[in-house]
Design a protein around this motif. Structure first.
Motif, PDB file in Angstrom:
ATOM      1  N   LEU A 158       1.176  -1.449   0.046  1.00  0.00           N
ATOM      2  CA  LEU A 158      -0.083   0.021   0.176  1.00  0.00           C
ATOM      3  C   LEU A 158       0.677   0.927   0.217  1.00  0.00           C
ATOM      4  N   SER A 159       1.829   0.649   0.827  1.00  0.00           N
ATOM      5  CA  SER A 159       3.140   2.502   0.646  1.00  0.00           C
ATOM      6  C   SER A 159       3.631   2.662  -0.529  1.00  0.00           C
ATOM      7  N   SER A 160       4.383   1.453  -0.605  1.00  0.00           N
ATOM      8  CA  SER A 160       4.749   1.466  -2.675  1.00  0.00           C
ATOM      9  C   SER A 160       3.516   1.889  -3.719  1.00  0.00           C
ATOM     10  N   GLY A 161       2.744   1.452  -3.488  1.00  0.00           N
ATOM     11  CA  GLY A 161       1.906   1.655  -4.874  1.00  0.00           C
ATOM     12  C   GLY A 161       1.320   2.661  -4.471  1.00  0.00           C
ATOM     13  N   ASN A 162      -0.004   3.342  -3.083  1.00  0.00           N
ATOM     14  CA  ASN A 162      -0.205   4.419  -3.075  1.00  0.00           C
ATOM     15  C   ASN A 162       0.575   5.907  -2.967  1.00  0.00           C
ATOM     16  N   GLY A 163       1.046   6.224  -2.279  1.00  0.00           N
ATOM     17  CA  GLY A 163       2.297   7.410  -1.458  1.00  0.00           C
ATOM     18  C   GLY A 163       1.830   8.095  -2.056  1.00  0.00           C
ATOM     19  N   GLY A 164       0.305   8.004  -0.739  1.00  0.00           N
ATOM     20  CA  GLY A 164      -0.523   9.984  -0.406  1.00  0.00           C
ATOM     21  C   GLY A 164      -0.836   9.645  -1.246  1.00  0.00           C
ATOM     22  N   ALA A 165      -1.346   9.008  -2.760  1.00  0.00           N
ATOM     23  CA  ALA A 165      -2.195   9.067  -3.910  1.00  0.00           C
ATOM     24  C   ALA A 165      -3.599   9.958  -3.153  1.00  0.00           C
ATOM     25  N   SER A 166      -3.719   9.317  -2.345  1.00  0.00           N
ATOM     26  CA  SER A 166      -5.408  10.046  -2.122  1.00  0.00           C
ATOM     27  C   SER A 166      -5.961  11.416  -2.315  1.00  0.00           C
ATOM     28  N   LYS A 167      -4.216  11.114  -1.998  1.00  0.00           N
ATOM     29  CA  LYS A 167      -4.354  13.356  -1.862  1.00  0.00           C
ATOM     30  C   LYS A 167      -4.201  14.327  -3.020  1.00  0.00           C
ATOM     31  N   ILE A 168      -3.674  13.902  -4.328  1.00  0.00           N
ATOM     32  CA  ILE A 168      -3.596  13.770  -5.351  1.00  0.00           C
ATOM     33  C   ILE A 168      -4.284  13.049  -7.304  1.00  0.00           C
ATOM     34  N   LEU A 169      -4.874  11.821  -6.607  1.00  0.00           N
ATOM     35  CA  LEU A 169      -5.193  11.402  -7.888  1.00  0.00           C
ATOM     36  C   LEU A 169      -5.850  12.414  -8.919  1.00  0.00           C
ATOM     37  N   ASP A 170      -6.094  12.393  -9.406  1.00  0.00           N
ATOM     38  CA  ASP A 170      -7.032  13.035 -10.670  1.00  0.00           C
ATOM     39  C   ASP A 170      -8.004  12.005 -10.803  1.00  0.00           C
ATOM     40  N   ALA A 171      -7.910  10.681 -11.064  1.00  0.00           N
ATOM     41  CA  ALA A 171      -9.360  10.498 -11.678  1.00  0.00           C
ATOM     42  C   ALA A 171      -8.554   9.131 -10.551  1.00  0.00           C
ATOM     43  N   ASN A 172     -10.495   8.494 -10.154  1.00  0.00           N
ATOM     44  CA  ASN A 172     -10.950   7.808  -9.061  1.00  0.00           C
ATOM     45  C   ASN A 172     -11.632   6.799  -9.941  1.00  0.00           C
ATOM     46  N   ILE A 173     -11.067   5.733 -10.694  1.00  0.00           N
ATOM     47  CA  ILE A 173     -12.378   5.144 -11.631  1.00  0.00           C
ATOM     48  C   ILE A 173     -12.924   3.385 -11.243  1.00  0.00           C
ATOM     49  N   LEU A 174     -14.322   3.596 -11.296  1.00  0.00           N
ATOM     50  CA  LEU A 174     -14.759   2.050 -11.593  1.00  0.00           C
ATOM     51  C   LEU A 174     -14.866   1.674 -12.815  1.00  0.00           C
ATOM     52  N   VAL A 175     -14.556   0.897 -12.850  1.00  0.00           N
ATOM     53  CA  VAL A 175     -15.039  -0.977 -14.007  1.00  0.00           C
ATOM     54  C   VAL A 175     -15.171  -1.935 -13.775  1.00  0.00           C
ATOM     55  N   VAL A 176     -16.666  -1.650 -14.393  1.00  0.00           N
ATOM     56  CA  VAL A 176     -17.884  -3.124 -14.254  1.00  0.00           C
ATOM     57  C   VAL A 176     -17.744  -4.211 -15.488  1.00  0.00           C
ATOM     58  N   SER A 177     -17.206  -5.315 -15.769  1.00  0.00           N
ATOM     59  CA  SER A 177     -16.139  -5.919 -16.962  1.00  0.00           C
ATOM     60  C   SER A 177     -16.764  -7.512 -16.140  1.00  0.00           C
ATOM     61  N   HIS A 178     -16.346  -8.431 -16.843  1.00  0.00           N
ATOM     62  CA  HIS A 178     -16.338  -9.995 -17.274  1.00  0.00           C
ATOM     63  C   HIS A 178     -15.133 -10.558 -17.179  1.00  0.00           C
ATOM     64  N   GLY A 179     -15.493 -11.602 -16.666  1.00  0.00           N
ATOM     65  CA  GLY A 179     -14.782 -12.357 -16.408  1.00  0.00           C
ATOM     66  C   GLY A 179     -12.907 -12.756 -16.997  1.00  0.00           C
ATOM     67  N   ALA A 180     -13.870 -13.264 -18.493  1.00  0.00           N
ATOM     68  CA  ALA A 180     -12.488 -13.816 -19.755  1.00  0.00           C
ATOM     69  C   ALA A 180     -11.660 -12.454 -19.800  1.00  0.00           C
ATOM     70  N   TYR A 181     -12.749 -11.530 -20.132  1.00  0.00           N
ATOM     71  CA  TYR A 181     -12.457  -9.927 -20.466  1.00  0.00           C
ATOM     72  C   TYR A 181     -10.903  -8.957 -19.394  1.00  0.00           C
ATOM     73  N   MET A 182     -11.117  -8.904 -18.127  1.00  0.00           N
ATOM     74  CA  MET A 182     -10.382  -9.132 -16.978  1.00  0.00           C
ATOM     75  C   MET A 182      -9.069 -10.178 -17.633  1.00  0.00           C
ATOM     76  N   ARG A 183      -9.672 -10.694 -16.958  1.00  0.00           N
ATOM     77  CA  ARG A 183      -8.338 -11.334 -17.566  1.00  0.00           C
ATOM     78  C   ARG A 183      -7.506 -11.372 -18.552  1.00  0.00           C
ATOM     79  N   ASN A 184      -7.699 -11.764 -19.972  1.00  0.00           N
ATOM     80  CA  ASN A 184      -6.885 -10.840 -20.608  1.00  0.00           C
ATOM     81  C   ASN A 184      -6.534  -9.436 -20.534  1.00  0.00           C
TER      82      ASN A 184
END
Length: 243
Positions: A158-184
């Protein structure tokens, strides 16, 4: 597949409810969904549980549809496996007559991801034009981007990936899709874009299909708006503790 556009079952709605509760404290800036009914219903159910963005518009996009399975659509998975075996191929990579190849699915995923990157860069440029970079960096409140991962990921990830990202995110996007598509799509992230993966992730986990309403979280950094070299960190993959 794409050809049988059935609604969610009662189990599917329960799973979508559980995912919505799990993500209820996350403030999304955008929501995109496949235009197939089961994904539309999942996205709407998740947003309905959200504390911050119940009224956020869901954008439907055909690029997020499940892989097209041609003559196998509407038939049991055992039939698809039998077709693959008869052709001397493994089931995940087998393309039934009239279906999409894995390369075609990956191309759809690449096209949609590049669209998301352009969207994020445009948002950043607009914010800088209106407020300036300094006010943008300090303007977002901590609660806007609260992710429920603390019990499922190491602090290091979390610390290496997020690195305070909660304060500088320009977009926080939810994507709803399907299993085989997401695996690819995830395969594209890893093989083409060198996505950084959690240390404890196994190869079998990476190649498996997400359970229904499994949640994967990626942090994308576009240094200086560079669309050609996104830096991608996978915080968690196919998370299903909410089920």
């Amino acid at each position: 597949g794409q050809g049988v556009d059935e609604p969610l079952s009662a189990t599917g709605f329960r799973q979508a409810d559980a995912a919505g509760v799990f993500l209820s404290n996350v403030k999304f800036t955008h929501v995109f969904s496949s235009d197939l009914l089961r994904a539309k219903q999942t996205a709407a159910t998740i947003l309905g549980k959200n504390k911050f963005c119940k009224d956020l518009e869901i954008k439907y996009d055909a690029r997020l549809r499940e892989r097209k399975y041609g003559v196998a659509e509407g038939r049991p998975l055992t039939d698809l496996k039998a077709m693959a075996k008869a052709a001397g191929e493994q089931c995940p990579s087998f393309t039934p007559s009239g279906g999409e190849t894995l390369d075609e699915v990956r191309e759809r995923a690449r096209d949609f991801f590049e669209f998301l990157c352009r969207l994020a860069v445009e948002l950043e440029q607009k914010e800088q034009d209106v407020h300036g970079a300094a006010s943008r960096s300090s303007g977002a409140s901590e609660e806007q981007f609260v992710f429920p991962w603390t019990n499922h990921c190491s602090e290091g990830e979390l610390s290496s990936g997020n690195g305070g990202a909660s304060k500088i995110l320009d977009a926080n996007i939810l994507v709803v899709s399907h299993g085989a598509y997401m695996r690819n799509w995830i395969g594209y992230f890893v093989s083409d874009l060198n996505c950084t993966l959690p240390k404890n992730l196994t190869k079998s986990q990476l190649s498996s299909v997400s359970p229904n309403t499994g949640v994967s979280h990626f942090i994308i950094k576009l240094e200086n708006g560079n669309l050609l070299r996104p830096e991608i960190t996978c915080v968690c993959l196919n998370q299903d503790s909410h089920l």
